[in-house]
Design an enzyme around this catalytic site. Structure first.
Site, PDB file in Angstrom:
ATOM      1  N   LYS A 142      10.713 -79.078 -40.072  1.00 57.39           N
ATOM      2  CA  LYS A 142      11.565 -78.845 -41.236  1.00 57.39           C
ATOM      3  C   LYS A 142      12.607 -79.961 -41.355  1.00 57.39           C
ATOM      4  CE  LYS A 142      14.202 -74.884 -43.124  1.00 57.39           C
ATOM      5  NZ  LYS A 142      14.666 -73.506 -42.785  1.00 57.39           N
ATOM      6  N   SER A 167      13.923 -70.251 -46.506  1.00 56.89           N
ATOM      7  CA  SER A 167      14.017 -71.707 -46.594  1.00 56.89           C
ATOM      8  C   SER A 167      12.958 -72.449 -45.794  1.00 56.89           C
ATOM      9  CB  SER A 167      15.410 -72.172 -46.178  1.00 56.89           C
ATOM     10  OG  SER A 167      15.609 -72.031 -44.789  1.00 56.89           O
ATOM     11  N   SER A 195      14.659 -66.784 -42.558  1.00 55.77           N
ATOM     12  CA  SER A 195      13.975 -67.943 -43.121  1.00 55.77           C
ATOM     13  C   SER A 195      12.749 -68.407 -42.360  1.00 55.77           C
ATOM     14  CB  SER A 195      14.956 -69.116 -43.269  1.00 55.77           C
ATOM     15  OG  SER A 195      15.833 -68.869 -44.333  1.00 55.77           O
TER      16      SER A 195
END
Length: 560
Positions: free
Chosen positions: A117, A200, A224
């Site tokens: 990420k 996210s 998330s």
């Protein structure tokens, strides 16, 4: 050269037929030696690497095209799962292939491509940015990798690139859609065109779901990892806060931030978590974790579920008027409970959290985030060697967005900064903040998850993963959650426009099942999730839609 290659290939085919039976394992044609990258596991790739069928360079780059890299190019304009690819990946693969030949593999992650990420820090010298999806941090320089990346590299993993995310881990504005970032664009769900993605870690989840890498690494603060894993038909492990380091990760709050694997199987997720976990002197939360670091693959035992006591916290968390879920979600949850019973578990229903009513509002969470983020983001920015945009504080970031509205606020849907403005208005930690934190941790832990576990003598709790209240108790307490595929919305589901042009629920979007428990109970949760996964094989029941499904396979990039 071609003759030698064909001779070697013939020997490998004989060896594999006897030792691996890969044609049966992958469901391919007899003699097939290249696993389907849509579903290939770490063990699949390690078998091929060990046998010499292909190299890590082949996984990253071929003669005329690229394997995983080409797969990213094929679908990224459709689902926007990846922000950027690592220009150093091929060199890393070469070095790891040489090391494999000379001294053998370091372990199961040796030469395995993984996406991370874009809020997980990497040393800029390799060419990768770390921006949380924002142009404000583009070309900023870190002189070290985050501790998590150091651990993955030490295990032999290849960082293939950065996965897209909700900008700033969806902590900027409440009106901004999930999965959108200025650098990565609007991420969508590969299971339905323009489908919703939830939290996210949307990019890591989408990338893992369609095989843009073997797996991906996400972050979780309030759901998330758990929620997007469920939406994308993959496995997500939100570790206990303190099992994996956050040093070098762009923060929201150290009280709840954690970093975990997202993969296509519990086995792969457990393998990666074993490499990630460990104490880090730069993150004092990790110094209380059990030692030595467990080998979480030892939890992959089908018998774990036999006799296990699993509780169902009904109050609040299965109330559709609070969760926003369609009735279908609870129907499928009931089916999952029956499957768990059939596997030998005792289902204690209900096993409510005494604190359940605390989770009907998000107000405490937003207050805790607001105070912490302003302080923590300034600390993070101070760790960078240079920042070309010049930002050094939250107020600078707010102004950057105003000054660069064409990049950061391109349309009315993406202009929100209300969470940042609220955070900027805070004045540091005070007695109200500390008491709110204590109440939240108590509601999640001693008067929540721990109370239910103790009252009913439970091994774990279970809920459907959609509906954010289901993730809040574990988030507040800093406790672990393991999410596995459970079902899919039926084809006759009416697609609902959640944000302009983004639909959820919608036909074919997956639904996850989340197991959660007390601090550092990952081994038990992994065992339960593994048994359920292996018995149900839900992931294999449905694939991504055609335009979101990469076509390039290993055989396409190998020498003739």
């Amino acid at each position: 050269m071609a003759t030698i290659f064909r001779h070697r290939l013939s020997l490998v085919l004989i060896f594999l037929a006897v030792s691996y039976s890969l044609e049966a394992k992958h469901g391919g044609n007899p003699g097939e030696i290249f696993p389907d990258l849509y579903e290939a596991s770490i063990s699949d790739l390690q078998a091929g690497l060990a046998a010499g069928n292909f190299t890590s360079v082949d996984l990253v780059k071929g003669i005329s095209s690229q394997a995983y890299s080409a797969r990213i190019d094929e679908v990224n304009d459709e689902i926007h799962a990846v922000v950027e690819k690592n220009p150093s990946a091929i060199d890393l693969a070469h070095r790891l292939d040489t090391e494999r030949r000379n001294s053998g593999p370091r372990g199961p992650l040796h030469g395995i491509p993984i996406l991370i990420k874009d809020n997980i820090g990497t040393n800029r010298s390799e060419g990768l940015n770390t921006t949380a999806g924002s142009w404000a941090l583009f070309k900023s320089i870190r002189d070290t990798d985050s501790f998590i990346v150091q651990r993955l590299k030490a295990a032999g993993a290849i960082i293939l690139g950065k996965a897209n995310l909700s900008e700033w881990a969806h902590y900027r504005g409440t009106t901004i859609p999930d999965a959108w970032s200025p650098r990565g664009g609007q991420g969508t769900n590969p299971c339905f065109p323009n489908g919703g993605t939830c939290g996210s870690s949307s990019g890591p989840s989408a990338a893992a779901a369609v095989g843009l890498a073997v797996a991906a690494i996400g972050t979780d603060t309030g759901g998330s990892i758990s929620c997007p894993a469920g939406y994308h038909n993959v496995v997500g492990i939100k570790p206990t806060v303190g099992l994996t380091s956050r040093s070098g990760v762009i923060p929201i709050t150290p009280r709840m931030d954690t970093v975990g694997p997202i993969a296509r199987s519990v086995s792969d997720a457990a393998t990666i978590l074993s490499a990630m976990a460990g104490p880090d002197p730069s993150d004092y939360y990790t110094l209380i974790q059990p030692t030595p670091v467990p080998d979480f693959t030892k939890a992959l035992n089908l018998n774990t579920i036999k006799g296990a006591r699993i509780g169902v916290p009904r109050t609040v968390f299965t109330n559709n008027s609070l969760t926003g879920n369609l009735p279908f979600v609870n129907q499928e949850f009931e089916n999952a409970l029956e499957q768990l019973r059939a596997l030998g578990a005792t289902i204690v229903d209900p096993a409510d959290l005494p604190s359940a009513s605390y989770f009907t509002t998000i107000t405490p969470l937003l207050f805790l985030f607001a105070v912490d983020f302003k302080i923590q983001i300034k600390k993070y920015l101070q760790t960078l060697v240079s920042i070309p945009s010049g930002v050094g504080s939250l107020s600078d970031l707010i102004q950057f967005n105003i000054d660069n509205a064409d990049l950061e606020q391109p349309t009315p849907e993406y202009t929100g900064q209300d969470l940042w403005i609220q955070s900027q208005s805070t004045n540091g930690y005070n007695s109200t903040w500390w008491s709110t934190l204590a109440d939240a941790m108590n509601a999640g832990g001693s008067n929540g998850i721990d109370a239910a576990l103790q009252q009913h003598n439970l091994d774990a709790l279970v809920l459907p993963s959609p509906g954010f209240p289901s993730t809040f108790p574990a988030a507040y307490a800093g406790y672990p959650m393991v999410t596995v595929p459970m079902s899919f919305y039926p084809d006759n589901t009416t697609a609902v426009e959640l944000f302009p042009g983004i639909f959820y629920p919608a036909p074919g979007i997956p639904i996850g099942l989340a197991f959660f428990g007390s601090a550092f109970s990952e081994e038990k949760l992994i065992g339960l999730a593994y048994a359920y996964e292996q018995a149900t094989k839900v992931r294999l029941m449905r694939k991504a839609y055609a335009n979101a499904t990469p076509k390039t396979q290993l055989k396409d990039v190998m020498e003739d």
